[in-house]
Design a protein around this motif. Structure first.
Motif, PDB file in Angstrom:
ATOM      1  N   GLY A   1       0.820  -1.077   0.076  1.00 52.96           N
ATOM      2  CA  GLY A   1      -0.147  -0.166  -0.009  1.00 52.96           C
ATOM      3  C   GLY A   1       0.872   1.291   0.070  1.00 52.96           C
ATOM      4  O   GLY A   1       0.403   2.287  -0.381  1.00 52.96           O
ATOM      5  N   TYR A   2       2.037   0.957   0.734  1.00 53.22           N
ATOM      6  CA  TYR A   2       2.735   2.482   0.753  1.00 53.22           C
ATOM      7  C   TYR A   2       3.307   2.932  -0.806  1.00 53.22           C
ATOM      8  O   TYR A   2       3.621   4.134  -0.748  1.00 53.22           O
ATOM      9  CB  TYR A   2       4.009   2.052   1.698  1.00 53.22           C
ATOM     10  CG  TYR A   2       5.038   1.392   0.911  1.00 53.22           C
ATOM     11  CD1 TYR A   2       6.537   2.088   0.629  1.00 53.22           C
ATOM     12  CD2 TYR A   2       5.010   0.013   0.622  1.00 53.22           C
ATOM     13  CE1 TYR A   2       7.612   1.364   0.113  1.00 53.22           C
ATOM     14  CE2 TYR A   2       5.940  -0.495   0.078  1.00 53.22           C
ATOM     15  CZ  TYR A   2       7.318   0.043  -0.341  1.00 53.22           C
ATOM     16  OH  TYR A   2       8.214  -0.680  -0.700  1.00 53.22           O
ATOM     17  N   LEU A   3       3.297   2.076  -1.786  1.00 50.22           N
ATOM     18  CA  LEU A   3       3.569   2.465  -2.988  1.00 50.22           C
ATOM     19  C   LEU A   3       2.678   3.130  -3.816  1.00 50.22           C
ATOM     20  O   LEU A   3       2.484   3.590  -5.150  1.00 50.22           O
ATOM     21  CB  LEU A   3       4.205   1.413  -3.819  1.00 50.22           C
ATOM     22  CG  LEU A   3       5.654   1.028  -3.287  1.00 50.22           C
ATOM     23  CD1 LEU A   3       6.141  -0.443  -3.921  1.00 50.22           C
ATOM     24  CD2 LEU A   3       6.436   2.029  -3.275  1.00 50.22           C
ATOM     25  N   ASN A   4       1.219   3.216  -3.247  1.00 51.70           N
ATOM     26  CA  ASN A   4       0.062   3.331  -3.798  1.00 51.70           C
ATOM     27  C   ASN A   4      -0.669   4.693  -3.260  1.00 51.70           C
ATOM     28  O   ASN A   4      -0.433   5.013  -2.173  1.00 51.70           O
ATOM     29  CB  ASN A   4      -0.912   2.144  -3.968  1.00 51.70           C
ATOM     30  CG  ASN A   4      -0.603   1.014  -4.835  1.00 51.70           C
ATOM     31  OD1 ASN A   4      -0.732   1.012  -5.843  1.00 51.70           O
ATOM     32  ND2 ASN A   4       0.138   0.197  -3.983  1.00 51.70           N
ATOM     33  N   ARG A   5      -1.701   5.267  -4.021  1.00 50.33           N
ATOM     34  CA  ARG A   5      -2.528   6.400  -3.206  1.00 50.33           C
ATOM     35  C   ARG A   5      -3.643   5.826  -2.539  1.00 50.33           C
ATOM     36  O   ARG A   5      -4.664   5.481  -3.075  1.00 50.33           O
ATOM     37  CB  ARG A   5      -3.084   7.088  -4.572  1.00 50.33           C
ATOM     38  CG  ARG A   5      -1.799   7.718  -5.297  1.00 50.33           C
ATOM     39  CD  ARG A   5      -2.670   8.789  -6.664  1.00 50.33           C
ATOM     40  NE  ARG A   5      -3.262   9.777  -6.000  1.00 50.33           N
ATOM     41  CZ  ARG A   5      -4.666  10.323  -6.576  1.00 50.33           C
ATOM     42  NH1 ARG A   5      -5.187   9.489  -7.648  1.00 50.33           N
ATOM     43  NH2 ARG A   5      -5.171  11.398  -5.726  1.00 50.33           N
ATOM     44  N   THR A   6      -3.432   5.551  -1.217  1.00 45.62           N
ATOM     45  CA  THR A   6      -4.453   4.751  -0.361  1.00 45.62           C
ATOM     46  C   THR A   6      -5.066   5.706   0.425  1.00 45.62           C
ATOM     47  O   THR A   6      -6.017   5.298   0.828  1.00 45.62           O
ATOM     48  CB  THR A   6      -3.533   3.995   0.563  1.00 45.62           C
ATOM     49  OG1 THR A   6      -2.708   4.830   1.362  1.00 45.62           O
ATOM     50  CG2 THR A   6      -2.529   2.955   0.165  1.00 45.62           C
ATOM     51  N   GLY A   7      -4.888   7.168   0.253  1.00 45.32           N
ATOM     52  CA  GLY A   7      -5.603   7.858   0.973  1.00 45.32           C
ATOM     53  C   GLY A   7      -4.963   8.113   2.530  1.00 45.32           C
ATOM     54  O   GLY A   7      -5.437   9.042   3.429  1.00 45.32           O
ATOM     55  N   PHE A   8      -3.873   7.382   2.772  1.00 44.21           N
ATOM     56  CA  PHE A   8      -3.216   7.628   4.149  1.00 44.21           C
ATOM     57  C   PHE A   8      -1.694   7.905   3.593  1.00 44.21           C
ATOM     58  O   PHE A   8      -0.926   7.291   2.656  1.00 44.21           O
ATOM     59  CB  PHE A   8      -3.376   6.190   5.071  1.00 44.21           C
ATOM     60  CG  PHE A   8      -4.774   5.889   5.051  1.00 44.21           C
ATOM     61  CD1 PHE A   8      -5.259   6.637   5.901  1.00 44.21           C
ATOM     62  CD2 PHE A   8      -5.027   4.705   4.359  1.00 44.21           C
ATOM     63  CE1 PHE A   8      -6.751   6.247   6.263  1.00 44.21           C
ATOM     64  CE2 PHE A   8      -6.264   4.106   4.827  1.00 44.21           C
ATOM     65  CZ  PHE A   8      -7.089   4.956   5.477  1.00 44.21           C
ATOM     66  N   PRO A   9      -0.992   8.671   4.498  1.00 44.84           N
ATOM     67  CA  PRO A   9       0.542   8.894   4.371  1.00 44.84           C
ATOM     68  C   PRO A   9       1.378   7.629   4.700  1.00 44.84           C
ATOM     69  O   PRO A   9       2.291   7.863   5.693  1.00 44.84           O
ATOM     70  CB  PRO A   9       0.769  10.024   5.151  1.00 44.84           C
ATOM     71  CG  PRO A   9      -0.192   9.861   6.398  1.00 44.84           C
ATOM     72  CD  PRO A   9      -1.317   9.059   5.958  1.00 44.84           C
ATOM     73  N   LEU A  10       1.316   6.490   4.034  1.00 40.46           N
ATOM     74  CA  LEU A  10       2.100   5.372   4.603  1.00 40.46           C
ATOM     75  C   LEU A  10       3.498   5.458   4.098  1.00 40.46           C
ATOM     76  O   LEU A  10       3.670   5.890   3.028  1.00 40.46           O
ATOM     77  CB  LEU A  10       1.235   4.032   3.866  1.00 40.46           C
ATOM     78  CG  LEU A  10      -0.053   3.788   4.280  1.00 40.46           C
ATOM     79  CD1 LEU A  10      -0.588   2.645   3.460  1.00 40.46           C
ATOM     80  CD2 LEU A  10      -0.394   3.815   5.877  1.00 40.46           C
ATOM     81  N   THR A  11       4.116   4.847   4.821  1.00 38.53           N
ATOM     82  CA  THR A  11       5.748   4.839   4.570  1.00 38.53           C
ATOM     83  C   THR A  11       6.192   3.490   4.422  1.00 38.53           C
ATOM     84  O   THR A  11       5.604   2.764   4.939  1.00 38.53           O
ATOM     85  CB  THR A  11       6.527   5.576   5.605  1.00 38.53           C
ATOM     86  OG1 THR A  11       6.364   4.797   6.981  1.00 38.53           O
ATOM     87  CG2 THR A  11       6.146   7.009   5.995  1.00 38.53           C
ATOM     88  N   ALA A  12       7.522   3.342   4.017  1.00 42.13           N
ATOM     89  CA  ALA A  12       7.979   2.157   3.836  1.00 42.13           C
ATOM     90  C   ALA A  12       8.244   1.461   5.241  1.00 42.13           C
ATOM     91  O   ALA A  12       8.075   0.044   5.245  1.00 42.13           O
ATOM     92  CB  ALA A  12       9.468   2.144   2.959  1.00 42.13           C
ATOM     93  N   LYS A  13       8.569   2.150   6.180  1.00 43.92           N
ATOM     94  CA  LYS A  13       8.635   1.904   7.383  1.00 43.92           C
ATOM     95  C   LYS A  13       7.283   1.134   8.024  1.00 43.92           C
ATOM     96  O   LYS A  13       7.379  -0.076   8.644  1.00 43.92           O
ATOM     97  CB  LYS A  13       9.159   2.640   8.408  1.00 43.92           C
ATOM     98  CG  LYS A  13       9.454   2.313   9.997  1.00 43.92           C
ATOM     99  CD  LYS A  13      10.088   3.200  10.729  1.00 43.92           C
ATOM    100  CE  LYS A  13      10.194   2.962  12.050  1.00 43.92           C
ATOM    101  NZ  LYS A  13      10.499   4.004  12.978  1.00 43.92           N
ATOM    102  N   ASP A  14       6.283   1.779   7.664  1.00 42.71           N
ATOM    103  CA  ASP A  14       4.677   1.426   8.107  1.00 42.71           C
ATOM    104  C   ASP A  14       4.577  -0.005   7.428  1.00 42.71           C
ATOM    105  O   ASP A  14       4.255  -1.021   8.068  1.00 42.71           O
ATOM    106  CB  ASP A  14       3.871   2.209   7.707  1.00 42.71           C
ATOM    107  CG  ASP A  14       3.889   3.611   8.253  1.00 42.71           C
ATOM    108  OD1 ASP A  14       4.052   3.562   9.661  1.00 42.71           O
ATOM    109  OD2 ASP A  14       3.562   4.673   7.824  1.00 42.71           O
ATOM    110  N   GLN A  15       5.134  -0.065   6.053  1.00 48.63           N
ATOM    111  CA  GLN A  15       4.865  -1.387   5.680  1.00 48.63           C
ATOM    112  C   GLN A  15       5.519  -2.633   5.816  1.00 48.63           C
ATOM    113  O   GLN A  15       4.996  -3.627   5.834  1.00 48.63           O
ATOM    114  CB  GLN A  15       5.171  -1.281   3.711  1.00 48.63           C
ATOM    115  CG  GLN A  15       4.683  -2.308   2.973  1.00 48.63           C
ATOM    116  CD  GLN A  15       2.890  -2.251   2.972  1.00 48.63           C
ATOM    117  OE1 GLN A  15       2.560  -1.334   2.523  1.00 48.63           O
ATOM    118  NE2 GLN A  15       2.302  -3.148   3.373  1.00 48.63           N
TER     119      GLN A  15
END
Length: 262
Positions: A150-164
């Motif tokens: 998800g962190y590589l996509n437009r999820t609607g959330f500010p996801l980071t590589a660390k989150d993933q």
């Protein structure tokens, strides 16, 4: 002075032991399955399941199939992978109402599906544990957790590589704790960090996007890479797949029965 347990205490101990035994009985026995490079497979997520494809591995939807289906595939000598979406919400699943609206982001391109806020592991961990329990209780050998990038996509959330990384490792741990193998779905950029946490990889369209070499760490670790193309003819990707040791198929997007293997 050592106290003599009362009858009520003894009954409580016996009940606890019985419950523990029942829970443990659901765990797969022995070491978890480890698919090796080059293992042939069938991936069918839609339509009436065809159990006659002569391959050692089936990857099927965990919700749509029963314990009896898994047992029947086992009788035919198959290992069976449980497909689950762990990074996206699906409105058509029986547990859809258990996901708070605040966890649901943009659509992920598939009807009725929305990205999840994977930072909220406090809410997602018990929900995903229940799904993985379902796979275990039905007798599956492994889990294919989908939408793990998800962190590589437009999820609607500010996801980071660390989150993933944190979320993917959580899913891997939940599966391993239940005695099953787990596959890394796509998420090519994080393979170096995650290859030790996962038992195999599942990839879509690495040949079309010239990314198959990125999966080499799994092959070097003696772990299978189950790979699918949708738009290229087999002549365009099978020679490279054989060279790299990938388990490659040509499939249609609906992932029905039809397949053409390398």
């Amino acid at each position: 002075m050592r106290r003599i347990p009362t009858l009520a205490a003894l009954l409580a101990l016996l009940l606890t032991a019985a419950c523990t035994s029942s829970s443990d009985d659901k765990r797969p026995t022995g070491p978890r399955w480890q698919p090796r490079p080059g293992t042939d497979w069938q991936w069918q997520l839609s339509g009436r399941l065809d159990p006659s494809v002569d391959v050692p591995v089936y990857d099927i939807d965990g919700f749509d199939h029963s314990a009896q289906t898994v047992a029947d595939l086992h009788k035919d000598g198959r290992k069976v992978i449980c497909y689950l979406s762990t990074g996206a919400w699906e409105e058509f699943r029986p547990d859809a109402d258990e996901f708070p609206e605040s966890l649901l982001g943009r659509g992920n391109g598939w009807k009725g599906e929305r990205w999840l806020d994977i930072r909220r592991v406090d809410v997602l961990e018990p929900l995903m544990a229940e799904r993985i329990d379902m796979c275990r209780d039905k007798g599956f050998d492994a889990v294919e957790p989908d939408n793990m990038d998800g962190y590589l996509n437009r999820t609607g959330f500010p996801l980071t590589a660390k989150d993933q990384l944190r979320y993917n490792r959580l899913i891997a741990r939940l599966v391993h704790d239940r005695g099953m193998a787990v596959g890394l779905k796509n998420d090519l950029d994080q393979i170096p960090e995650l290859v030790e946490d996962f038992d195999f990889a599942v990839n879509e369209q690495c040949a079309q996007y010239d990314e198959c070499e990125t999966l080499t760490p799994f092959i070097e670790a003696d772990k299978a890479v189950f790979h699918v193309e949708y738009e290229l003819p087999t002549s365009r990707f099978c020679p490279q797949s054989r060279r790299l040791g990938l388990s490659s198929l040509l499939k249609k997007y609906e992932l029905g029965v039809w397949r053409e293997a390398c």
